[in-house]
Design an enzyme around this catalytic site. Structure first.
Site, short mmCIF file in Angstrom:
data_model
loop_
_atom_site.label_atom_id
_atom_site.label_comp_id
_atom_site.label_asym_id
_atom_site.label_seq_id
_atom_site.Cartn_x
_atom_site.Cartn_y
_atom_site.Cartn_z
N GLY A 54 44.82 33.69 34.71
CA GLY A 54 45.31 32.83 35.77
C GLY A 54 44.20 32.37 36.70
N HIS A 57 41.04 33.42 40.78
CA HIS A 57 40.08 34.51 40.77
C HIS A 57 38.64 33.99 40.68
CE1 HIS A 57 43.61 36.91 40.21
NE2 HIS A 57 43.86 36.38 39.03
N HIS A 219 46.26 40.46 41.98
CA HIS A 219 47.35 39.51 42.24
C HIS A 219 48.23 39.98 43.38
CE1 HIS A 219 46.43 39.30 37.87
NE2 HIS A 219 46.42 38.01 38.12
#
Length: 331
Positions: A54, A57, A219
């Site tokens: 995802g 980051h 997360h």
């Protein structure tokens, strides 16, 4: 929510456009689907390295595409795994005849989607191996994983496996050294504040001003426990001790000490954490022979840090020191 964005739905796409334009000498950005490759494409006869996950980051993973590290990276939506139809063309683009190693952080969505993409690539005669990174000692299972999470230790896996591929090691050897790094790297993080995912528009979790979360994931997943805000030295000891104990480090061993910022923490505070972590290692007789401090595996604007320790031997030290030229890491 105050952010420098235009449309929450376009954050990843516009980020990639800016990233590609700023670093056209290092990377090439592809759309429909979104993925990033080395400028100039795969290197003939070299094992290709692909990673992804995802977005949110940064610089992980696209920032580590380049000579001596990754050949391709696949950014999903913010905090969301990339899809198999994104990952497949990245695997194909990284294949230059010597096969591809996929480096996957241990999150259920990433693992499942990479598995599907690898099966599709193999059906088209691309040889692919997969290494799963699970360096977070904070929790055995979490909201998003079976087993430990993959966090900042992923940088060490990508750097060292990338160096092995760059010097011409075959797919078996590159996979073996990546697994060796996974077996010898451990991490743990802390959150001082939550981050805000652009399309959510509100903090991802509630954390009172006078509390911190020890062992948090990247997360915003829960960690080991919440405690009152403590000094940097006290927090550092809470992070480092489980890492060292899990590795079973003995006096006289050499390590890489990596203090990673979560995106909202100043470099000055990261160096304060590094100072204490190094002192604690030296008290145990452990030699810090390599260091890395900075924002490399972030969680948007979250305030916090993680501490990673990698046990080094001669082989891993040589590969860590090998030249690398990416947008986020170069020497």
């Amino acid at each position: 929510m105050k952010k420098l964005i235009n449309d929450p739905a376009q954050v990843v796409s516009e980020t990639l456009d800016g990233f590609g334009a700023a670093h056209a000498d290092v990377v090439a950005v592809h759309h429909d689907p979104d993925y990033v490759t080395r400028a100039g494409g795969a290197v003939s006869g070299k094992v290709g390295l692909v990673s992804g996950g995802g977005s949110g980051h940064e610089p992980l993973h696209a920032g580590f595409v380049g000579a001596g590290m990754l050949d391709a990276a696949v950014p999903g939506a913010v905090f969301t795994s990339p899809t198999p139809d994104q990952i497949l063309p990245a695997l194909q683009a990284a294949d230059a005849g010597a096969g591809v190693l996929a480096i996957v952080k241990n999150y259920t969505g990433d693992v499942l989607n990479f598995e599907t993409a690898v099966e599709l690539a193999e059906a088209e005669d691309v040889a692919v191996r997969t290494v799963v990174v699970d360096d977070d000692v904070a929790v055995q299972d979490s909201l998003y994983t079976a087993g430990r999470r993959g966090v900042a230790g992923t940088v060490a896996v990508e750097k060292i496996a990338g160096a092995a591929a760059e010097r011409g090691d075959d797919l078996d050897a590159v996979e073996a050294v990546a697994r060796k790094v996974v077996a010898n790297v451990r991490s743990m993080g802390v959150a001082l504040t939550a981050c805000t995912v652009p399309h959510a528009g509100k903090p991802s979790f509630d954390l009172p001003e006078d509390e911190i979360e020890i062992g948090i994931g990247i997360h915003g997943e829960p960690g080991r426990r919440r405690i009152p805000l403590a000094s940097a030295d006290e927090i550092t000891e809470l992070l480092l001790t489980p890492v060292v104990d899990d590795l079973g480090l003995a006096s006289g061993e050499d390590v890489l000490l990596f203090v990673n910022g979560m995106g909202g923490t100043p470099a000055s505070e990261l160096y304060i954490v590094y100072r204490k972590a190094r002192a604690l290692l030296e008290e145990r007789g452990v030699n810090v022979t390599r260091s890395l401090v900075g924002n490399y595996v972030t969680s948007l604007e979250m305030q916090g840090a993680s501490v990673t320790v990698l046990r080094l031997d001669g082989e891993l030290t040589t590969l860590w020191d090998a030249p690398v030229h990416t947008t986020a890491l170069r020497w």
